[in-house]
Design an enzyme around this catalytic site. Sequence first.
Site, PDB file in Angstrom:
ATOM      1  N   ARG A 239     -33.262   4.003 -55.555  1.00  0.00           N
ATOM      2  CA  ARG A 239     -34.063   4.899 -54.730  1.00  0.00           C
ATOM      3  C   ARG A 239     -35.307   4.166 -54.259  1.00  0.00           C
ATOM      4  O   ARG A 239     -35.856   3.337 -54.989  1.00  0.00           O
ATOM      5  CB  ARG A 239     -34.542   6.125 -55.532  1.00  0.00           C
ATOM      6  CG  ARG A 239     -33.563   7.268 -55.607  1.00  0.00           C
ATOM      7  CD  ARG A 239     -33.370   7.960 -54.243  1.00  0.00           C
ATOM      8  NE  ARG A 239     -32.419   9.050 -54.327  1.00  0.00           N
ATOM      9  CZ  ARG A 239     -31.101   8.940 -54.175  1.00  0.00           C
ATOM     10  NH1 ARG A 239     -30.562   7.776 -53.906  1.00  0.00           N
ATOM     11  NH2 ARG A 239     -30.314  10.009 -54.259  1.00  0.00           N
ATOM     12  N   GLU A 268     -38.184   6.110 -46.582  1.00  0.00           N
ATOM     13  CA  GLU A 268     -37.096   5.906 -45.633  1.00  0.00           C
ATOM     14  C   GLU A 268     -36.826   7.188 -44.822  1.00  0.00           C
ATOM     15  O   GLU A 268     -37.071   8.282 -45.331  1.00  0.00           O
ATOM     16  CB  GLU A 268     -35.815   5.464 -46.381  1.00  0.00           C
ATOM     17  CG  GLU A 268     -35.267   6.495 -47.342  1.00  0.00           C
ATOM     18  CD  GLU A 268     -34.065   5.964 -48.143  1.00  0.00           C
ATOM     19  OE1 GLU A 268     -34.139   4.853 -48.690  1.00  0.00           O
ATOM     20  OE2 GLU A 268     -33.063   6.713 -48.201  1.00  0.00           O
ATOM     21  N   HIS A 286     -29.418   2.559 -46.526  1.00  0.00           N
ATOM     22  CA  HIS A 286     -28.963   3.508 -47.549  1.00  0.00           C
ATOM     23  C   HIS A 286     -27.479   3.860 -47.358  1.00  0.00           C
ATOM     24  O   HIS A 286     -27.126   5.029 -47.137  1.00  0.00           O
ATOM     25  CB  HIS A 286     -29.836   4.777 -47.542  1.00  0.00           C
ATOM     26  CG  HIS A 286     -29.799   5.531 -48.843  1.00  0.00           C
ATOM     27  ND1 HIS A 286     -30.838   6.292 -49.308  1.00  0.00           N
ATOM     28  CD2 HIS A 286     -28.826   5.641 -49.777  1.00  0.00           C
ATOM     29  CE1 HIS A 286     -30.519   6.845 -50.460  1.00  0.00           C
ATOM     30  NE2 HIS A 286     -29.280   6.462 -50.771  1.00  0.00           N
ATOM     31  N   ILE A 287     -26.644   2.824 -47.468  1.00  0.00           N
ATOM     32  CA  ILE A 287     -25.207   3.027 -47.210  1.00  0.00           C
ATOM     33  C   ILE A 287     -24.336   2.666 -48.411  1.00  0.00           C
ATOM     34  O   ILE A 287     -23.135   2.467 -48.269  1.00  0.00           O
ATOM     35  CB  ILE A 287     -24.736   2.206 -45.978  1.00  0.00           C
ATOM     36  CG1 ILE A 287     -25.099   0.715 -46.126  1.00  0.00           C
ATOM     37  CG2 ILE A 287     -25.287   2.789 -44.699  1.00  0.00           C
ATOM     38  CD1 ILE A 287     -24.398  -0.196 -45.134  1.00  0.00           C
TER      39      ILE A 287
HETATM   40  C1  8YV Z   1     -26.263   9.388 -50.641  1.00  0.00           C
HETATM   41  C2  8YV Z   1     -27.117   8.443 -52.820  1.00  0.00           C
HETATM   42  O1  8YV Z   1     -25.552   8.968 -49.558  1.00  0.00           O
HETATM   43  O2  8YV Z   1     -25.639   9.773 -54.075  1.00  0.00           O
HETATM   44  C3  8YV Z   1     -26.772   9.306 -53.969  1.00  0.00           C
HETATM   45  O3  8YV Z   1     -27.632   9.524 -54.832  1.00  0.00           O
HETATM   46  O4  8YV Z   1     -28.117   7.820 -52.815  1.00  0.00           O
HETATM   47  C4  8YV Z   1     -26.198   8.305 -51.661  1.00  0.00           C
HETATM   48  O5  8YV Z   1     -24.906   8.192 -52.110  1.00  0.00           O
HETATM   49  C5  8YV Z   1     -27.631   9.784 -50.192  1.00  0.00           C
HETATM   50  O6  8YV Z   1     -28.337  10.406 -51.217  1.00  0.00           O
HETATM   51  C6  8YV Z   1     -27.564  10.728 -49.023  1.00  0.00           C
HETATM   52  O7  8YV Z   1     -26.666  11.776 -49.309  1.00  0.00           O
END
Ligand code: 8YV
Length: 327
Positions: A239, A268, A286-287
Amino acid sequence: MLPIILIARAIFPEVIAKLAQHFEVATNQTDESWTPAQLIQNLQGTQGVFTTGGERIDAALLAACPDLKICANMAVGYNNFDLKAMTAAGVLATNAPDVLTETTADFGFALLMATARRMAEAEHFLRAGLWTSWRYDLLAGADIHGSTLGILGMGRIGQGIAKRGAHGFGMQVIYHNRSRLDLATERACKASYVSKEELLKAADHLVLVLPYSASSHHAIGAPELAQMKPTATLVNIARGGIVDDAALAMALRNKTIAAAGLDVFEGEPAVHPDLLTVPNVVLTPHIASATLPTRLAMANLAADNLIGFLKHGTPLTPLNPELLTKR
Ligand code: 8YV
């Protein structure tokens, strides 16, 4: 009358269709992030909300949305939820664990490799027409095989990365976590528990996979970066806010560490401007969980939590299950 639910962002049409078999469904047609006030307005009269990780659910929102009974996050991380406030308000929270573990671990490892082997920098170099001759140290990076892989946060995704490193690349794996894993799990990951200080000092490649909370805010800042090897790689797929991005940009510029790979950022989708100007960082938006099958599985799990809870009182992955026993 069917319960009303709101889907806060655009999602797969087949998941909307599934939800529409059980609920009256309102959607965010524009797919733009709503302000807190817009979210509150759109939540009036709804019993459930499908969130995607960016929507803040806090005491103020809960007070303004008295009909709300469940918030189902399409993400494993749930730092957008004030879980204490939700529990106090009697609102169930669910997340989307497990279905994204392997996909996210794949990406974490890919980002580690791209960062250590300077792939983004190399591609920019080539595209810019700078590749005119051979040189003995041209874009030379760090080895991955046989090196020491450090993992901060050893949950399911951390363990997936450890297994890839230990079994696939012969890496020596060390980790630090709030609590030590049981011996069988440590053995399966070929991982040894060390202090955070030891982790910072010994890792050739350090991957961050811990949840964000007040206690993990800036867990990696200037003092921690200073303890790392000057040849080390840092990867953050956890994060934004766990790393002090300004301090990291400075450490990359000063070569306090060799390189970083970042999939998540403080504030972000804005990215700290200094990170955009240093060459030794690989930046992705964030992919880590973004393959279509995995995103579909995450969306289905969030949908099944809404259906399970609002129709039958049995959500699949509750975060405050204590509310269920009170029903
Ligand atoms: C998500 C993520 O795509 O699951 C999580 O915690 O960080 C990612 O897989 C993101 O949070 C947006 O949905």
